[in-house]
Design a protein around this motif. Sequence first.
Motif, PDB file in Angstrom:
ATOM      1  N   SER A 254       0.842  -1.185   0.000  1.00 35.26           N
ATOM      2  CA  SER A 254       0.000   0.000   0.000  1.00 35.26           C
ATOM      3  C   SER A 254       0.880   1.239   0.000  1.00 35.26           C
ATOM      4  CB  SER A 254      -0.890   0.014   1.239  1.00 35.26           C
ATOM      5  OG  SER A 254      -0.105   0.205   2.409  1.00 35.26           O
ATOM      6  N   ALA A 255       0.276   2.368  -0.363  1.00 34.43           N
ATOM      7  CA  ALA A 255       1.036   3.617  -0.384  1.00 34.43           C
ATOM      8  C   ALA A 255       1.643   3.926   0.990  1.00 34.43           C
ATOM      9  CB  ALA A 255       0.134   4.761  -0.847  1.00 34.43           C
ATOM     10  N   ASN A 271       6.129  10.724   5.889  1.00 33.20           N
ATOM     11  CA  ASN A 271       5.023  11.590   5.480  1.00 33.20           C
ATOM     12  C   ASN A 271       5.306  12.260   4.144  1.00 33.20           C
ATOM     13  OD1 ASN A 271       3.476  10.984   7.716  1.00 33.20           O
ATOM     14  ND2 ASN A 271       4.269  12.691   8.935  1.00 33.20           N
ATOM     15  N   SER A 272       6.566  12.731   3.971  1.00 29.85           N
ATOM     16  CA  SER A 272       6.886  13.400   2.704  1.00 29.85           C
ATOM     17  C   SER A 272       6.866  12.408   1.545  1.00 29.85           C
ATOM     18  CB  SER A 272       8.240  14.100   2.791  1.00 29.85           C
ATOM     19  OG  SER A 272       9.290  13.155   2.895  1.00 29.85           O
ATOM     20  N   LEU A 273       7.312  11.160   1.806  1.00 31.36           N
ATOM     21  CA  LEU A 273       7.275  10.152   0.752  1.00 31.36           C
ATOM     22  C   LEU A 273       5.841   9.764   0.407  1.00 31.36           C
ATOM     23  CD1 LEU A 273      10.236   7.875   1.934  1.00 31.36           C
ATOM     24  CD2 LEU A 273      10.205   9.391  -0.052  1.00 31.36           C
ATOM     25  N   LEU A 277       3.903  10.208  -3.237  1.00 31.97           N
ATOM     26  CA  LEU A 277       3.131   9.206  -3.959  1.00 31.97           C
ATOM     27  C   LEU A 277       1.799   9.760  -4.431  1.00 31.97           C
ATOM     28  CD1 LEU A 277       3.640   5.865  -2.000  1.00 31.97           C
ATOM     29  CD2 LEU A 277       4.092   6.238  -4.426  1.00 31.97           C
ATOM     30  N   HIS A 278       1.134  10.504  -3.542  1.00 31.61           N
ATOM     31  CA  HIS A 278      -0.170  11.055  -3.904  1.00 31.61           C
ATOM     32  C   HIS A 278      -0.049  12.133  -4.973  1.00 31.61           C
ATOM     33  CE1 HIS A 278      -3.239   9.113  -1.431  1.00 31.61           C
ATOM     34  NE2 HIS A 278      -2.240   8.876  -0.587  1.00 31.61           N
ATOM     35  N   LYS A 281       0.199  10.419  -8.225  1.00 32.47           N
ATOM     36  CA  LYS A 281      -1.082   9.918  -8.732  1.00 32.47           C
ATOM     37  C   LYS A 281      -1.883  11.048  -9.369  1.00 32.47           C
ATOM     38  CE  LYS A 281      -3.549   7.101  -6.368  1.00 32.47           C
ATOM     39  NZ  LYS A 281      -4.310   6.472  -5.267  1.00 32.47           N
ATOM     40  N   GLU A 282      -1.791  12.256  -8.735  1.00 34.71           N
ATOM     41  CA  GLU A 282      -2.585  13.377  -9.248  1.00 34.71           C
ATOM     42  C   GLU A 282      -2.111  13.814 -10.617  1.00 34.71           C
ATOM     43  OE1 GLU A 282      -2.172  16.292  -6.238  1.00 34.71           O
ATOM     44  OE2 GLU A 282      -3.452  15.216  -4.784  1.00 34.71           O
ATOM     45  N   HIS A 283      -0.796  13.631 -10.881  1.00 33.82           N
ATOM     46  CA  HIS A 283      -0.239  14.100 -12.161  1.00 33.82           C
ATOM     47  C   HIS A 283      -0.394  13.090 -13.262  1.00 33.82           C
ATOM     48  CE1 HIS A 283       1.295  17.844 -10.667  1.00 33.82           C
ATOM     49  NE2 HIS A 283       1.951  17.243  -9.675  1.00 33.82           N
TER      50      HIS A 283
END
Length: 284
Positions: A254-255, A271-273, A277-278, A281-283
């Motif tokens: 999982s992420a 947290n930064s990693l 990841l998110h 996904k958005e890009h």
Amino acid sequence: MSNIPGRLHVVATPIGNLGDISQRAMDTLTQADLVAAEDTRHSARLLTALGIRRPLISLHEHNEEARVALLKARLAAGQDVALISDAGTPLISDPGYRLVRSLRLAGFEVLTIPGPSSLIAALSVSGLPTDRFFFEGFLPVRAAARRRRLAELAECDHTLVMFEVGRRLHGTLEDMIAVFGGARPAAISRELTKRHETTRLEDLQGLAVWLHQDPNHQRGEFVVMVGPAPSRPARPSIPDAEELLSLLRAEGLSARAAARLAARLTGESANSLYARLHRGKEHK
């Protein structure tokens, strides 16, 4: 009193065989106004054997600081001083450093008269790598301190060179076996340039066995040399964070789990990693 200051000559003397004295050393000792020696009784015998008669003054670890002012005065008066140790090259695990440093800082000339050195002599016949070496001098006398120091030297990738006396040699070898392992290549030299000169190349365990075979093996002063630490396989490189996250996600993590594991491997913030990841996904 001369207007020209005298010079300090640091003179190497034989480590056992009088034939190793150089002509330059003989000339320097003959012409010196004063000879500073670690042990004046020992050095008086040496000078007598060489046919040299010069005034002697002691300079050892307990009086070196007190002797500096006196020898400065002698040099300032234009007298030449020769510094010798009990055997070999002065200052190598012997007194003299404070004197030489003080004289140099005061502007006096200090010259070397090179010659015998048990350190270099032993290395040259040891059969161990000599392109790079680390000179430790004498190890601590107490076993616990000696093992701590050996542990600090365990990964050294140079040949290690140490001095030791016969009564402590067994304990030193046992500590080396405990810290370095008995299979580490090593060599021992004793009585260099003398009638019973001996150099033994073995592993540490073999040297310990050899030492016990004959009480004569433990007599004299020793140079102990230990081969470089074996090279360790290179650790595989860790991919950069971006690549690592992609690999972990491709393996089904999982992420959140991928970010936590990547953080442990790279030292970055989980947290930064996770946020990275998110964003990825958005890009998409």
